[in-house]
Enzyme design. Structure first.
Site, PDB file in Angstrom:
ATOM      1  N   SER A 238       0.801  -1.384   0.134  1.00  0.00           N
ATOM      2  CA  SER A 238      -0.185   0.069   0.257  1.00  0.00           C
ATOM      3  C   SER A 238       0.627   0.999   0.021  1.00  0.00           C
ATOM      4  O   SER A 238       1.877   1.041  -0.307  1.00  0.00           O
ATOM      5  CB  SER A 238      -0.829   0.168   1.292  1.00  0.00           C
ATOM      6  OG  SER A 238       0.065   0.329   2.667  1.00  0.00           O
ATOM      7  N   LYS A 239       0.382   2.384  -0.265  1.00  0.00           N
ATOM      8  CA  LYS A 239       0.508   3.851  -0.149  1.00  0.00           C
ATOM      9  C   LYS A 239       1.631   3.864   0.778  1.00  0.00           C
ATOM     10  O   LYS A 239       2.914   4.031   0.672  1.00  0.00           O
ATOM     11  CB  LYS A 239       0.005   4.844  -0.185  1.00  0.00           C
ATOM     12  CG  LYS A 239      -0.466   5.194  -1.249  1.00  0.00           C
ATOM     13  CD  LYS A 239      -1.097   6.415  -1.122  1.00  0.00           C
ATOM     14  CE  LYS A 239      -1.891   6.934  -2.747  1.00  0.00           C
ATOM     15  NZ  LYS A 239      -3.560   7.029  -2.513  1.00  0.00           N
ATOM     16  N   ARG A 240       1.886   3.250   2.132  1.00  0.00           N
ATOM     17  CA  ARG A 240       2.847   3.256   2.989  1.00  0.00           C
ATOM     18  C   ARG A 240       4.064   2.794   3.031  1.00  0.00           C
ATOM     19  O   ARG A 240       4.968   3.279   3.259  1.00  0.00           O
ATOM     20  CB  ARG A 240       2.362   2.032   4.520  1.00  0.00           C
ATOM     21  CG  ARG A 240       0.889   2.651   4.890  1.00  0.00           C
ATOM     22  CD  ARG A 240       0.743   2.286   6.296  1.00  0.00           C
ATOM     23  NE  ARG A 240       0.366   0.368   6.168  1.00  0.00           N
ATOM     24  CZ  ARG A 240       1.146  -0.805   5.819  1.00  0.00           C
ATOM     25  NH1 ARG A 240       2.156  -0.152   7.033  1.00  0.00           N
ATOM     26  NH2 ARG A 240       0.783  -1.793   5.932  1.00  0.00           N
TER      27      ARG A 240
END
Ligand code: GLU
Length: 463
Positions: A238-240
């Site tokens: 994910s963007k994390r």
């Protein structure tokens, strides 16, 4: 043999995600390897979240990655008549029925079922009420109450589902728009899709889809569910974990061939080979060599591959790719052949086009900006004499070839009894503003006599 038809059906509710791009790539390669057809379909039935901008972003990313489709893009919202036709078939054969249960009622009955220790699935209230079309009515699929549905997955092996566990899912919402599970089956049937290769987040949808195929009397495609991509902490990417949009990688200075090569190895292998041309991928790709376990996204490996492909390219082909990065830095307007020669000296030294655009700056500016620490250390009064001599020696040269330059430098350091390195580093600082750069003679060759002399004199003046 039946023709091989694959498809990639993104929902245009955002950009093209790294995981989506890998799915598209596997479908593309499988079709190409088998001389089949690859279809692009836009699943835009979520009218609230689907946007034109997302469609464009997805198409741009597919084009950038050169995942050429053979048919489409089809748009589901332009196919409503076809879904209607298939719904009528299911209604006629008793595989589907209208339902007018309100969301509030459904919620209440769901809660009651849970409280009574029963499964919170649709209780079938409208199954035999013989309702016809009307406002606020959905169409549901009549799911078999017993039996087992088997998904013979090409990657995961057979997976068994108890039909009892499955809901009477909604096929058409009350606004007349079909749901994903229904539209996808009708599309895959009518487009003769023979292989459904997609992320394993869809495994639980597949028994519902298989039951719809069976109710329509359609033959099943083969299913291959590809394991997820995880971040380095082994949670879903994910963007994390960093950029997940394909086009972000373009902006970060990655080459499409590097991203393709990287993506294919996330879950597929061919012995221990790491570098693949497009032709090799098409030649070797097979579903048998897609792994069963999740792949972990490794940004360092992607950088390594990008550096590899930057080295591989001709400098001339890199120039147009580099130009937008130069423009963003106010560095445009230099002739292509000059840029190509400068690029060539940097190809072995950078990982991305962003690094290249930063590193090439000293070639393109009118006056170099000297790193103050480097200037203090290397552009010292002790260098005045060597620089004077060097300026005179270089000025006397007709041509700046490697041999001439080497001789001129040797002559100067010889006369002064210095080591070449003692003079080379200050010259590097004078020409580039920094202590790290491509080889000195390479730089001098690209910059040319006039600029070199000008920069040496400017440095001499500040000593
Ligand atoms: N629109 C679905 C998605 O983007 C397609 C899934 C499928 O391949 O069936 O996840």
């Amino acid at each position: 043999m039946e023709p091989i038809v694959t498809r990639f059906p993104p929902s245009p509710t955002g950009y093209l995600h790294i995981g989506g791009a890998r799915t598209a790539l596997f479908n593309y390669l499988f079709a190409r390897h088998n001389g089949g057809k690859f279809i692009l379909r836009i699943e835009d039935t979520d009218v609230v979240r689907s946007t034109e901008a997302s469609i464009k972003a997805i198409l741009d990313a597919m084009e950038w990655l050169q995942l050429e489709w053979d048919e489409g893009p089809h748009y589901q919202m332009q196919r409503l008549d076809i879904y209607r036709e298939y719904l009528d078939k299911l209604l006629e054969t008793g595989h589907a029925y209208y339902c007018d249960c309100s969301p509030e009622d459904l919620e209440e009955r769901r809660k009651a079922a849970m409280a009574a220790g029963r499964k919170p699935k649709y209780d079938g209230r409208c199954r035999d009420r013989g309702l016809t079309a009307g406002p606020n009515r959905v169409i549901r699929f009549r799911c078999p109450d017993s039996g087992t549905t088997v998904l013979n997955d090409l990657i995961k092996g057979p997976i068994f589902f108890n039909n009892e566990e499955l809901d009477d899912l909604v096929l058409q919402r009350s606004d007349g728009i079909p749901t994903y599970n229904f539209a996808v089956v009708v599309d895959d049937v009518t487009m003769n899709v023979s292989y459904v290769i997609r992320g394993d987040d869809h495994v639980n949808n597949t028994p519902r889809q298989i039951l719809i195929y069976q109710a329509l009397g359609a033959s099943l495609p083969r299913f291959a569910h590809v394991p997820m991509i995880l971040g380095e902490d082994r949670t879903r990417l994910s963007k994390r974990h960093g950029a997940t949009s394909v086009m972000d990688y373009k902006e970060m200075g990655f080459l499409p061939e590097a991203l393709i090569n990287y993506l294919v190895r996330l879950g597929w292998s061919h012995g221990d080979q790491e570098i693949f041309s497009r032709e090799e991928l098409i030649e070797h790709f097979s579903l048998e060599n897609v792994g069963k376990s999740a792949a972990v996204f490794n940004p360092e490996k992607l950088l390594w591959l990008n550096a590899h492909y930057i080295k591989e390219r001709t400098p001339e082909s890199l120039v147009p790719l580099l130009e937008p990065f130069l423009a963003a830095r106010g560095l445009s307007g230099r002739p292509q052949d000059f840029l190509a020669r400068a690029v060539q000296t940097l190809q072995p030294r950078v990982h991305t086009l962003v690094e290249m655009a930063d590193a090439i700056k000293f070639y393109l500016v009118e006056e170099v900006e000297c790193d103050p620490a480097a200037a203090k250390k290397f552009l010292t009064p002790a260098m005045q004499e060597p620089f004077d001599k060097l300026i005179a020696a270089l000025d006397a040269l007709d041509s700046f070839n490697h041999e001439n330059l080497e001789a001129a430098f040797q002559q100067v350091v010889g006369e002064l009894g210095l080591k070449l390195g003692k003079v080379a580093q200050p010259v590097r600082v004078a020409l580039t503003g920094s202590t790290v750069s491509p080889g000195l003679f390479e730089i001098i060759d690209v910059l040319g006599k006039e600029t070199v002399l000008k920069r040496l004199k400017a440095a001499r003046d500040r000593m």
